[in-house]
Enzyme design. Structure first.
Site, PDB file in Angstrom:
ATOM      1  N   SER A 195      31.812  36.971  31.222  1.00  0.00           N
ATOM      2  CA  SER A 195      30.737  37.685  30.519  1.00  0.00           C
ATOM      3  C   SER A 195      30.246  36.939  29.284  1.00  0.00           C
ATOM      4  O   SER A 195      29.099  37.116  28.871  1.00  0.00           O
ATOM      5  CB  SER A 195      31.180  39.105  30.150  1.00  0.00           C
ATOM      6  N   LEU A 241      26.956  40.008  28.068  1.00  0.00           N
ATOM      7  CA  LEU A 241      26.709  41.249  28.797  1.00  0.00           C
ATOM      8  C   LEU A 241      27.851  41.422  29.792  1.00  0.00           C
ATOM      9  O   LEU A 241      27.958  40.683  30.767  1.00  0.00           O
ATOM     10  CB  LEU A 241      25.356  41.192  29.507  1.00  0.00           C
ATOM     11  N   HIS A 242      28.704  42.419  29.547  1.00  0.00           N
ATOM     12  CA  HIS A 242      29.997  42.489  30.222  1.00  0.00           C
ATOM     13  C   HIS A 242      29.958  43.252  31.550  1.00  0.00           C
ATOM     14  O   HIS A 242      30.103  42.684  32.627  1.00  0.00           O
ATOM     15  CB  HIS A 242      31.018  43.140  29.289  1.00  0.00           C
ATOM     16  N   ASP A 243      29.821  44.572  31.483  1.00  0.00           N
ATOM     17  CA  ASP A 243      30.073  45.420  32.646  1.00  0.00           C
ATOM     18  C   ASP A 243      29.133  45.209  33.830  1.00  0.00           C
ATOM     19  O   ASP A 243      29.558  45.372  34.984  1.00  0.00           O
ATOM     20  CB  ASP A 243      30.057  46.891  32.231  1.00  0.00           C
ATOM     21  N   CYS A 245      28.397  42.650  35.194  1.00  0.00           N
ATOM     22  CA  CYS A 245      28.949  41.590  36.039  1.00  0.00           C
ATOM     23  C   CYS A 245      29.681  42.167  37.243  1.00  0.00           C
ATOM     24  O   CYS A 245      29.731  41.535  38.309  1.00  0.00           O
ATOM     25  CB  CYS A 245      29.894  40.709  35.224  1.00  0.00           C
TER      26      CYS A 245
END
Length: 313
Positions: A195, A241-243, A245
């Site tokens: 991320s 931008l994490h989630d 992914c």
């Protein structure tokens, strides 16, 4: 045939983007339900945020459940300093008209897994793993029925974002993560190592804003708000931008690279509690339990996200 998934989440601006990415892809995902968990903010607020995001998507057929209000053994840690008091600061989303389902989210997970054929339901996990671990503990029969768990959490080469060693989702409930990582269920892990490559640069955010629909505008406003913290912290060209992914991996797995390795969760050390100890180089004989993704194609990711957001109202 659309992949059957349950989304477990603590929205959170990046969780909201992940949910929108899933709900904009009905040919790819049959979303059986969304379950909120305590994490970025309290359970009640996270559940309310999930309802808001479902309404924003226009997919009012999606049921939302409230799960666990605290970690399995520890005091809840939240992240209003990143996400704002509501967890979804940025856009002015209206109060939701949709209502939460009455059933507890953990029981929904159990009942759904028992009702569907074995190995046909994937758990898409965007927050602390409390609900998943509690479901496994309460009803062990579900564990071998899970097709796969795809989760955002942890880190190794990038280390942590809430402590030097731990990423937030795992740190909030390391005991739950330990249950899940030891469960034997196939796991795909999208860590900070991925991320932190998926940066919301001004150019990428401008393309999302230029979509011109409600969802695109809201995502632009969400990420413009939440990235202020990370831009100051990391000094990069854009915030990670994490989630989303998690959803992008299930939609286009070739955007990501990694390998099958052993990953264990540190639950005892004062310095490194919540660390995902990733044996990436195979220096132990511990069983390989996780597909650990180490890198991702940011341009491909944002092209996919922008295309899918344009489908929404």
């Amino acid at each position: 045939m659309a992949r059957k998934i349950i989304i477990d989440t603590d929205p959170g601006q990046d969780d909201a983007v992940a949910i929108l990415l899933a709900l904009s892809s009905p040919e790819d995902f049959d979303v059986l339900g969304i379950v909120a968990v305590a994490g970025n903010v309290t359970l009640a607020q996270n559940a309310r945020n999930a309802l808001k995001v479902v309404e924003l998507s226009g997919r009012k057929d999606i049921a939302v459940y409230a799960g666990c209000e605290r970690p399995m053994r520890r005091t809840l840690v939240t992240a209003e300093y990143v996400h704002g008091e509501t967890g979804l600061d940025g856009p002015d989303l209206p109060a939701p008209k949709l209502k939460l389902e009455e059933q507890h989210g953990v029981d929904f997970i159990i009942d759904t897994l028992l009702a569907h054929e074995e190995k046909t339901v994937t758990l898409a996990c965007l927050g602390p793993l409390t609900n998943i671990a509690m479901a496994m503990v309460k009803e062990p029969r579900i564990t071998p029925r899970i097709e796969e768990i795809v989760l955002m959490g942890g880190g190794y080469f990038e280390m942590g974002n809430i402590t030097p060693a731990a990423e937030f989702n795992i740190y909030v409930d390391p005991d739950a993560a330990d249950v899940v990582f030891r469960s034997g269920v196939p796991i795909v892990q999208l860590p900070l190592d991925v991320s932190h490559m998926i940066l919301s640069t001004p150019e990428r955010l401008d393309r999302i804003k230029a979509i011109g629909n409600r969802a695109g505008t809201a995502v632009y406003e969400m990420l413009s708000f939440s990235e202020r913290f990370d831009l100051q912290k990391y000094g990069s060209d854009g915030a990670p931008l994490h989630d989303p992914c998690v959803m992008a991996y299930m939609l286009q797995p070739d955007l990501f690279q990694g390998r099958l390795i052993n990953v264990m969760i540190e639950t005892a050390s004062e310095l490194t509690v919540g660390m995902t100890v990733a044996d990436y180089w195979g220096v132990t004989n511990r069983p390989r339990n996780v597909k650990f993704l180490r890198s991702g194609n940011a341009d491909g990711f944002y092209a996919l996200l922008t295309e899918r957001l344009a489908r929404l109202p």
